[in-house]
Design an enzyme around this catalytic site. Structure first.
Site, mmCIF file in Angstrom:
data_model
loop_
_atom_site.group_PDB
_atom_site.id
_atom_site.type_symbol
_atom_site.label_atom_id
_atom_site.label_comp_id
_atom_site.label_asym_id
_atom_site.label_seq_id
_atom_site.Cartn_x
_atom_site.Cartn_y
_atom_site.Cartn_z
ATOM 1 N N ASP A 186 0.820 -1.215 0.000
ATOM 2 C CA ASP A 186 0.000 0.000 0.000
ATOM 3 C C ASP A 186 0.856 1.268 0.000
ATOM 4 O OD1 ASP A 186 -1.339 2.309 1.285
ATOM 5 O OD2 ASP A 186 -3.034 0.990 1.576
ATOM 6 N N ILE A 213 -5.112 2.256 0.306
ATOM 7 C CA ILE A 213 -5.099 1.696 -1.044
ATOM 8 C C ILE A 213 -5.320 0.193 -1.014
ATOM 9 C CG2 ILE A 213 -3.587 1.274 -3.034
ATOM 10 C CD1 ILE A 213 -2.438 4.069 -2.611
ATOM 11 N N ASP A 214 -4.835 -0.490 0.013
ATOM 12 C CA ASP A 214 -4.995 -1.945 0.107
ATOM 13 C C ASP A 214 -6.450 -2.369 -0.059
ATOM 14 O OD1 ASP A 214 -2.542 -3.249 0.417
ATOM 15 O OD2 ASP A 214 -2.401 -2.701 2.522
ATOM 16 N N VAL A 215 -7.318 -1.820 0.777
ATOM 17 C CA VAL A 215 -8.725 -2.223 0.753
ATOM 18 C C VAL A 215 -9.354 -1.881 -0.595
ATOM 19 C CG1 VAL A 215 -10.984 -1.849 1.811
ATOM 20 C CG2 VAL A 215 -8.959 -2.044 3.253
#
Length: 828
Positions: A559, A588-590
């Protein structure tokens, strides 16, 4: 290119500003015929970003306030598959185009509504849906990260369109999943409140664990606790944060003065690789390294190299040695070396630099489009795509006004869509879908956790010996692994691969996060999967992959590295001298996990039509572009890159910013009315004639400070301008908390919902955001129970794959399979 993944679908896009048009763009990018319905006079938002979001669409001007315009819309809906709108609640109904009217015209239509807040929420439904009002009320601007809290900077403003991004991905995936269930459920209406989507997207920032073990707290968290306990002020200068940053999770300055961000913590081997690339072999050999899953009481040293964070006695010398090494080469040199060594790291870039980056352009993460208004225009690329879709790299520019008009008669001459034949009650959209989840940390596991809410059966496969420390695997897994079965297999051994092949043969979907090289090493090469199971869909996400290969396609990343590479960190921090990771875990990961679900939705639609599987893709870097969609474009003559940035940002301008009332902070939004909004308020009317300058901001600040937030919110209620108090994510969670043991949770009548899993197998309660961003009229949503202990279902899963009990016993005895990583659910 006539047979693209979604080329059989027609979509009516009534969206405006960000969220609705972004859904339409994502569907158009995968081949859907998207018709943008404009009001007389053209779109409400005239901006290069809107032109980008309109790419691949056609335009039809309809006056929906007239009977003829409404009838034309209904006639089109009868020949369409999807309708998207993001008006305030009730607008489409008043126009005679609500879900019931559209379904009367077309019983199989799927309608998507993207209001700012839940339409059934008596407290919030009437609030204007401005991006920053949603962010402020949810808690996005308060307690913005450990750095800002230690520096005493509160609130903080960011222009990132996170609510719209999360909402758009939930909306796009929901539409595609609902289309796949039309033969069972018929047409469907879906509501995705943007505030609910934002709250879910930031779930890791409101996660709360009872008696959270100290071993998992970073140095900054420890310092926050110390200052609070000793009643010390939060006034740490930015430069004094350096000793509190983990050596393997921070920015270093290179010989060219550019920052280089490293994220090499917690994944087994990454720290050693980072030190090796930097030439610090001797240092690596003298650092403690042991099983990260031991309880702290059993540690042979005060920290372990494969654990986060680095211990206090070694932190300064490791960071100092790494900084000295970085100063010997330029950031470009280090980027090449880190990439070749499969070590996660990237140079810091601005948004403008990313749009011109050779890898971004070569890979298709950034595309060049010949726009009729702006000429040669660089834009963010696909946010979700299928690997064999050549059309992903080719983009039509946005439409000229009413360009569909010459073809309208031909469309209306088509027969209406046939009504689906529905037998029995509605089921979950993904009921019966079998998913194998081979992912770790946050982005990848988010895919399976999201699919489970729609009825999919998800089996999570992890190694016998964990490659990820408990902070990333277990603490984050409390959210990411909900609703799954868990099995531990050694995929490095032939017997483990054979077990995986059995599972793959009976699966519909397999998910993994990694580069193409890592994918193929796992035995998941597309050709091999197609031979094993032709209908199988592989969902793959990575850091820098795109529709095409580029020079950094095999670079590892997480991320924070996507933030650094695409310009988020420089924007948030204010420049190259002060880059900061965006304040929220999983920013950003999710989102990337949600984008991967959109890609899967397209793959499932294509499979429904053609019967074949394939590879669905998403990337962290693409999601990094998505949250910057308002300014993720460039062309000759573009205006200045002057969006709000840095630690002192309070908003875009005087009519869209944070102000302090007499009892706390609030956000004032009047971006379209501007001074006219003041003229209707007696206490502010005299300011409506003022010039829009710094003096007006000061005058407004003084006036707003004289009354309470609730007074100002009431004063502006009912119009397009609005005021909300600045919430915090923790306060939003606590106000919406439901105790799991007290019975079923109603997710439909409130914008925000959270669950306390008070009977958790961990032995501690944990508070998590409830999965309530997607609200179908028909299909049920599965509320998952607590994440299981890793390995809890190993025997059951292997038995389901056809292994006898004596074979399973032998596999466990031989270390090919396992039922646990540690004695405790969460090592202490």
């Amino acid at each position: 290119m006539t047979h693209r993944p979604l080329s059989h679908l027609r979509v009516l896009d009534f969206g405006h500003y960000l969220a609705g048009p972004m859904v339409g763009m994502m569907l158009a990018d995968m081949g859907a015929e998207v018709i943008r319905v404009d009001p007389p006079g053209g779109p409400r938002w005239r901006d290069p970003a809107f032109d980008m979001l309109s790419r691949g669409k056609r335009s039809l001007v309809l006056d929906l306030k007239t009977q003829a315009g409404r009838q034309a819309a209904l006639d089109l809906a009868a020949r369409a598959d999807v309708v998207i709108e993001n008006f305030r609640p009730g607008v489409m109904e008043r126009l005679g185009l609500g879900p019931a009217a559209l379904r009367a015209a077309n019983p199989g239509i799927v309608t998507l509504s993207l209001p700012g807040f839940a339409s059934a929420d008596p407290e919030f439904a009437g609030l204007p849906a401005w991006e920053a009002l949603i962010a402020a009320r949810t808690g996005q601007f308060t307690d913005m990260g450990l750095n800002r809290r230690l520096m005493g900077i509160n609130p903080s403003f960011t222009p990132l369109g996170m609510a719209s991004a999360y909402g758009a991905t939930f909306g796009a995936m929901s539409v595609l999943f609902a289309l796949g269930a039309r033969d069972r459920n018929g047409g469907e209406h879906i509501e995705v409140p943007l505030a609910s989507a934002l709250f879910e997207g930031l779930v890791y920032n409101s996660e709360q664990v009872q008696d959270y073990p100290e071993r998992y707290k970073s140095p900054r968290e420890v310092e926050l606790d110390r200052r609070a306990a000793e009643s010390l002020p939060m006034n740490l200068p930015f430069e004094d944060l350096w000793p509190l940053l983990d050596p393997f999770y921070r920015t270093y300055t290179c010989a060219d003065g550019r920052g280089f961000y490293v994220v090499a913590c917690s994944i087994k081997g990454h720290q050693r690789r980072a030190l090796a690339v930097l030439g610090l072999h001797d240092l690596a050999e003298n650092l403690p390294d042991f099983d990260a899953y031991l309880d702290r009481a059993d540690w042979p040293a005060d920290w372990a190299l494969r654990n986060f964070p680095v211990g206090p006695k070694d932190r300064a010398r490791v960071a100092g040695a790494m900084q000295a090494a970085f100063l010997t080469r330029t950031s470009a040199e280090w980027e090449a070396l880190f990439g070749a060594a499969k070590t996660p790291g990237t140079a810091q870039r601005s948004t403008a630099e990313w749009l011109g980056d050779p890898h971004a352009l070569a890979s298709g993460l950034v595309l060049e489009v010949d726009d009729p208004r702006h000429g040669r225009m660089r834009q963010m690329g696909n946010l979700a795509w299928l690997a064999d879709d050549a059309g992903a790299m080719v983009k039509r520019p946005g439409p000229e006004p009413d360009d569909l008009r010459p073809d309208l008669a031909a469309i209306l001459a088509e027969p209406p869509r046939p009504a689906p034949v529905v037998a029995g009650p509605a089921t979950g959209w993904l009921e019966g879908l079998r998913v194998l989840d081979l992912t770790n940390v946050i982005a990848g596991p988010t895919i399976g956790a999201t699919l489970a809410r729609f009825g999919a059966k998800v089996t999570h496969v992890q190694p016998v010996q964990p490659s990820v420390d408990p902070w990333n695997a277990v603490v984050f897994g409390l959210q990411a692994q909900r609703g799954k079965e868990s099995v531990l297999l050694d995929l490095g051994r032939e017997a483990g691969r054979a077990a995986l092949d059995r599972l793959l043969a009976g699966a519909d979907v397999v998910t993994m996060n990694g580069t193409d090289a890592q994918r193929d090493a796992l035995g998941l090469a597309p050709d091999r999967l197609a031979a094993l199971n032709p209908a199988l869909i592989l969902v793959q996400l990575d850091a820098f992959g795109g529709p095409r290969r580029g020079p950094k396609s095999d670079h590892l990343g997480y991320d924070d590295l996507a933030q650094a590479a695409t310009g988020v960190m420089l924007r948030f921090g204010g420049g190259m001298e002060t880059p900061e990771e965006h304040a929220h875990f999983g920013t950003i990961d999710v989102l990337t996990g949600f984008c991967a679900c959109v890609a899967l939705g397209a793959a499932l639609e294509r499979r429904r039509v053609t019967g074949r599987g394939g590879v669905a893709r998403a990337a962290l870097a693409a999601a990094g572009e998505m949250i910057q969609a308002q300014f993720m474009y460039d062309f000759a003559g573009r205006g200045p890159w002057n969006e709000p940035s840095g630690r002192t940002a309070q908003g875009w301008d005087v009519f869209y910013r944070c102000y302090r009332a007499s009892d706390g902070w609030m956000f004032f939004a009047a971006p379209t009315e501007r001074a006219a909004a003041l003229s209707r308020v007696p206490d502010l009317a005299d300011l409506a004639e003022r010039e829009e300058d710094a003096g007006l901001a000061s005058a407004l600040s003084q006036r707003f400070a004289a009354r309470k937030v609730v007074d100002w919110a009431t004063t502006f209620a009912g119009g397009s301008a609005g005021i909300v108090p600045l919430g915090s994510l923790h306060a939003t969670r606590d106000a919406a908390l439901h105790i799991e043991s007290e019975g079923p949770l109603d997710i439909r009548h409130a914008t925000y919902r959270a669950v306390r899993h008070d009977r958790h197998p961990m032995g501690r309660w944990v508070d998590l955001v409830a999965p309530n961003a997607v609200r179908p009229d028909k299909a049920p949503i599965t509320l998952p129970g607590p994440a299981p202990k890793y390995g809890a279902h190993t025997r059951m899963v292997l038995e389901g794959a056809g292994y006898a009990q004596d074979q399973i016993d032998a596999m466990i005895a031989d270390g090919v399979a396992s039922e646990s990583w540690s004695a405790r659910y969460l090592p202490e």
